[in-house]
Design an enzyme around this catalytic site. Sequence first.
Site, PDB file in Angstrom:
ATOM      1  CG  HIS A  23      -4.850  -4.641   1.539  1.00  0.00           C
ATOM      2  ND1 HIS A  23      -4.006  -5.042   0.539  1.00  0.00           N
ATOM      3  CD2 HIS A  23      -6.000  -4.270   0.910  1.00  0.00           C
ATOM      4  CE1 HIS A  23      -4.609  -4.935  -0.635  1.00  0.00           C
ATOM      5  NE2 HIS A  23      -5.816  -4.455  -0.446  1.00  0.00           N
ATOM      6  CE  LYS A  47      -9.338  -6.463  -8.876  1.00  0.00           C
ATOM      7  NZ  LYS A  47      -8.868  -5.903  -7.605  1.00  0.00           N
ATOM      8  NE  ARG A 100      -7.674   2.336  -2.165  1.00  0.00           N
ATOM      9  CZ  ARG A 100      -7.476   1.686  -3.288  1.00  0.00           C
ATOM     10  NH1 ARG A 100      -6.258   1.404  -3.665  1.00  0.00           N
ATOM     11  NH2 ARG A 100      -8.489   1.325  -4.046  1.00  0.00           N
ATOM     12  CB  SER A 137      -2.672  -5.392  -5.176  1.00  0.00           C
ATOM     13  OG  SER A 137      -3.149  -5.394  -3.859  1.00  0.00           O
TER      14      SER A 137
HETATM   15  N1  COA Z   1      -4.588  -0.163   0.737  1.00  0.00           N
HETATM   16  C1  COA Z   1      -4.039  -0.457  -0.435  1.00  0.00           C
HETATM   17  N2  COA Z   1      -4.739  -0.917  -1.481  1.00  0.00           N
HETATM   18  C2  COA Z   1      -6.038  -1.081  -1.302  1.00  0.00           C
HETATM   19  C3  COA Z   1      -6.690  -0.794  -0.102  1.00  0.00           C
HETATM   20  C4  COA Z   1      -5.898  -0.309   0.950  1.00  0.00           C
HETATM   21  N3  COA Z   1      -6.416  -0.004   2.123  1.00  0.00           N
HETATM   22  N4  COA Z   1      -7.997  -1.050  -0.245  1.00  0.00           N
HETATM   23  C5  COA Z   1      -8.165  -1.484  -1.490  1.00  0.00           C
HETATM   24  N5  COA Z   1      -6.980  -1.498  -2.131  1.00  0.00           N
HETATM   25  C6  COA Z   1      -6.748  -1.860  -3.531  1.00  0.00           C
HETATM   26  C7  COA Z   1      -6.554  -3.314  -3.725  1.00  0.00           C
HETATM   27  O1  COA Z   1      -5.202  -3.678  -3.628  1.00  0.00           O
HETATM   28  C8  COA Z   1      -7.064  -3.525  -5.119  1.00  0.00           C
HETATM   29  O2  COA Z   1      -6.068  -3.179  -6.031  1.00  0.00           O
HETATM   30  P1  COA Z   1      -5.976  -3.824  -7.469  1.00  0.00           P
HETATM   31  O3  COA Z   1      -7.267  -3.483  -8.181  1.00  0.00           O
HETATM   32  O4  COA Z   1      -4.790  -3.164  -8.027  1.00  0.00           O
HETATM   33  O5  COA Z   1      -5.822  -5.292  -7.258  1.00  0.00           O
HETATM   34  C9  COA Z   1      -8.160  -2.505  -5.252  1.00  0.00           C
HETATM   35  O6  COA Z   1      -7.893  -1.529  -4.295  1.00  0.00           O
HETATM   36  C10 COA Z   1      -9.501  -3.096  -5.046  1.00  0.00           C
HETATM   37  O7  COA Z   1      -9.605  -3.560  -3.728  1.00  0.00           O
HETATM   38  P2  COA Z   1      -9.960  -4.985  -3.185  1.00  0.00           P
HETATM   39  O8  COA Z   1     -10.169  -4.769  -1.731  1.00  0.00           O
HETATM   40  O9  COA Z   1      -9.012  -6.063  -3.515  1.00  0.00           O
HETATM   41  O10 COA Z   1     -11.322  -5.227  -3.814  1.00  0.00           O
HETATM   42  P3  COA Z   1     -11.649  -5.981  -5.066  1.00  0.00           P
HETATM   43  O11 COA Z   1     -12.419  -5.008  -5.849  1.00  0.00           O
HETATM   44  O12 COA Z   1     -10.530  -6.653  -5.732  1.00  0.00           O
HETATM   45  O13 COA Z   1     -12.547  -7.132  -4.400  1.00  0.00           O
HETATM   46  C11 COA Z   1     -14.571  -8.052  -3.515  1.00  0.00           C
HETATM   47  C12 COA Z   1     -13.834  -6.851  -4.022  1.00  0.00           C
HETATM   48  C13 COA Z   1     -13.791  -9.332  -3.581  1.00  0.00           C
HETATM   49  C14 COA Z   1     -14.923  -7.776  -2.086  1.00  0.00           C
HETATM   50  C15 COA Z   1     -15.866  -8.142  -4.389  1.00  0.00           C
HETATM   51  O14 COA Z   1     -15.505  -8.265  -5.729  1.00  0.00           O
HETATM   52  C16 COA Z   1     -16.727  -9.301  -3.988  1.00  0.00           C
HETATM   53  O15 COA Z   1     -17.441  -9.229  -3.022  1.00  0.00           O
HETATM   54  N6  COA Z   1     -16.682 -10.403  -4.777  1.00  0.00           N
HETATM   55  C17 COA Z   1     -17.483 -11.579  -4.536  1.00  0.00           C
HETATM   56  C18 COA Z   1     -18.627 -11.665  -5.522  1.00  0.00           C
HETATM   57  C19 COA Z   1     -19.781 -10.815  -5.089  1.00  0.00           C
HETATM   58  O16 COA Z   1     -20.320 -10.952  -4.012  1.00  0.00           O
HETATM   59  N7  COA Z   1     -20.201  -9.918  -5.995  1.00  0.00           N
HETATM   60  C20 COA Z   1     -21.287  -9.005  -5.758  1.00  0.00           C
HETATM   61  C21 COA Z   1     -20.821  -7.754  -5.107  1.00  0.00           C
HETATM   62  S1  COA Z   1     -22.164  -6.656  -4.829  1.00  0.00           S
END
Ligand code: COA
Length: 167
Positions: A23, A47, A100, A137
Amino acid sequence: MAAKRVLKRAIYPGTFDPITNGHLDVIGRAAGIFDEVIVVIAKNSVKTPLFSVKERVTLCRETIQEMLPDVKHISVDSFDGLLVDYAHKQKAVAVVRGLRAMSDFEYESQMALMNRKLENITTVFLMPNEKYTYLNSTIVRELAKYGRDVTSFVPKCVQKALKKKFA
Ligand code: COA
């Protein structure tokens, strides 16, 4: 007369449970492109995070202070609800997401297209350093839970916080 330059603010959303070096790599790259970057922690109703929103915000702030001390145009915030509403409120010109591997693409493209449809918000994809391709994560939390060394994957403050959580 020169036209007034508009500040280019981007938001980098995620669950950050916890923030990793992957990140951080994306944050550094985004800060090299945009005038202002807001790292924004989603409460996330899907989550069940290990760290509370408050803890995740603190860890992100400490990480940025520790690892990018000279970069002053990065801030950390949290949000609940739809990302597009938050982006709109912040007048962000872009949402930054890390890509990634190809496996990230399907989910990311769906989210990017939906966000564009909803509020015409642009998503910018940045590739982190290839050494973080396999990192997420969940893996970090799992390694820490079973007492494995996570020093190459997360900053010092996160290492300490994980140790405390699993003590
Ligand atoms: N390096 C290491 N890990 C990374 C990474 C990087 N560069 N980029 C992403 N990851 C990992 C994260 O750690 C996470 O791991 P996990 O699933 O083991 O926790 C996974 O990839 C997903 O990434 P993350 O960036 O945390 O995205 P997310 O899917 O958890 O969150 C949101 C995405 C919060 C942006 C999205 O759900 C959101 O916008 N939510 C709000 C509600 C909404 O608007 N919904 C409609 C969307 S169209």
